[in-house]
Enzyme design. Structure first.
Site, PDB file in Angstrom:
ATOM      1  N   HIS A  47     -93.394 -48.816 -85.659  1.00  0.00           N
ATOM      2  CA  HIS A  47     -92.218 -49.672 -85.446  1.00  0.00           C
ATOM      3  C   HIS A  47     -91.150 -49.341 -86.469  1.00  0.00           C
ATOM      4  CE1 HIS A  47     -95.033 -51.700 -88.160  1.00  0.00           C
ATOM      5  NE2 HIS A  47     -93.981 -52.200 -88.772  1.00  0.00           N
ATOM      6  N   HIS A 104     -88.005 -51.061 -88.538  1.00  0.00           N
ATOM      7  CA  HIS A 104     -87.363 -52.319 -88.925  1.00  0.00           C
ATOM      8  C   HIS A 104     -85.845 -52.140 -88.931  1.00  0.00           C
ATOM      9  CE1 HIS A 104     -90.889 -54.441 -90.862  1.00  0.00           C
ATOM     10  NE2 HIS A 104     -91.343 -53.202 -90.913  1.00  0.00           N
TER      11      HIS A 104
HETATM   12  P1  AMP Z   1     -94.973 -53.501 -91.543  1.00  0.00           P
HETATM   13  O1  AMP Z   1     -95.433 -54.284 -92.746  1.00  0.00           O
HETATM   14  O2  AMP Z   1     -93.910 -52.500 -91.811  1.00  0.00           O
HETATM   15  O3  AMP Z   1     -96.158 -52.940 -90.788  1.00  0.00           O
HETATM   16  O4  AMP Z   1     -94.266 -54.582 -90.609  1.00  0.00           O
HETATM   17  C1  AMP Z   1     -94.969 -55.417 -89.737  1.00  0.00           C
HETATM   18  C2  AMP Z   1     -94.022 -56.528 -89.389  1.00  0.00           C
HETATM   19  O5  AMP Z   1     -94.534 -57.163 -88.228  1.00  0.00           O
HETATM   20  C3  AMP Z   1     -93.890 -57.612 -90.469  1.00  0.00           C
HETATM   21  O6  AMP Z   1     -92.528 -57.668 -90.921  1.00  0.00           O
HETATM   22  C4  AMP Z   1     -94.323 -58.886 -89.749  1.00  0.00           C
HETATM   23  O7  AMP Z   1     -93.554 -60.009 -90.104  1.00  0.00           O
HETATM   24  C5  AMP Z   1     -94.135 -58.512 -88.283  1.00  0.00           C
HETATM   25  N1  AMP Z   1     -94.968 -59.258 -87.347  1.00  0.00           N
HETATM   26  C6  AMP Z   1     -96.299 -59.445 -87.403  1.00  0.00           C
HETATM   27  N2  AMP Z   1     -96.716 -60.185 -86.353  1.00  0.00           N
HETATM   28  C7  AMP Z   1     -95.604 -60.458 -85.608  1.00  0.00           C
HETATM   29  C8  AMP Z   1     -95.369 -61.183 -84.409  1.00  0.00           C
HETATM   30  N3  AMP Z   1     -96.362 -61.782 -83.739  1.00  0.00           N
HETATM   31  N4  AMP Z   1     -94.103 -61.258 -83.953  1.00  0.00           N
HETATM   32  C9  AMP Z   1     -93.097 -60.665 -84.607  1.00  0.00           C
HETATM   33  N5  AMP Z   1     -93.250 -59.964 -85.745  1.00  0.00           N
HETATM   34  C10 AMP Z   1     -94.484 -59.865 -86.249  1.00  0.00           C
END
Ligand code: AMP
Ligand code: ZN
Length: 132
Positions: free
Chosen positions: A97, A99
């Site tokens: 993903h 950001h």
């Molecule tokens: P990373 O730490 O770069 O892997 O980012 C993962 C992101 O996913 C974090 O910023 C979380 O807040 C986000 N996240 C986890 N679960 C969900 C969810 N159900 N809906 C939206 N965002 C999520």
């Protein structure tokens, strides 16, 4: 199945901002800053390094379009586009993903800091890494 695959399948509610056959973008649940968004390929790739080239190219185009829209609609002063790749780089969801983090102020909740570290031999490093 990973949490983003569940979102893609419609099994977990989310706030979708964009969707097509290859990509979905939705608001990050943590909202590090207002409008913090994730752009996610619908096919599961673990991270940026393993994502298929065509998917990646399309995803980055969507990211640009959406980042412009978010900056426009939130009146952000700047934006960070980043992808944490691997546990040591802070990746917590192992589905690739990107950001989109709109920035309003240097002191907002997003802190990205480049600290001084040991000096490197740039010539050796470059000749080792260079793609010829
Ligand atoms: P990373 O730490 O770069 O892997 O980012 C993962 C992101 O996913 C974090 O910023 C979380 O807040 C986000 N996240 C986890 N679960 C969900 C969810 N159900 N809906 C939206 N965002 C999520
Ligand atoms: Zn997944």
């Amino acid at each position: 199945m990973c949490i983003f695959c569940k979102i893609i399948k419609g099994e977990i509610p989310n706030h979708t901002l964009y969707e097509d056959d290859q990509v979905i973008a939705f608001l990050d649940i943590s909202q590090v800053t207002k409008g913090h968004t994730l752009v996610v390929p619908k096919t599961h790739y673990d991270n940026f390094l393993t994502c298929d080239d065509e998917t990646l190219a399309h995803l980055m185009k969507v990211t640009k379009k959406l980042a412009n829209r978010i900056v426009d609609k939130t009146q952000a002063k700047g934006v960070n586009i980043l992808s944490n790749t691997g546990e040591h780089a802070g990746q917590t969801v192992m589905h690739f993903h990107v950001h989109i983090i709109p920035r309003y102020d240097e002191n907002d909740a997003c802190i990205i800091q480049f600290n001084q570290s040991e000096t490197q031999d740039l010539q050796t490093l470059a000749s080792n890494i260079k793609i010829k």
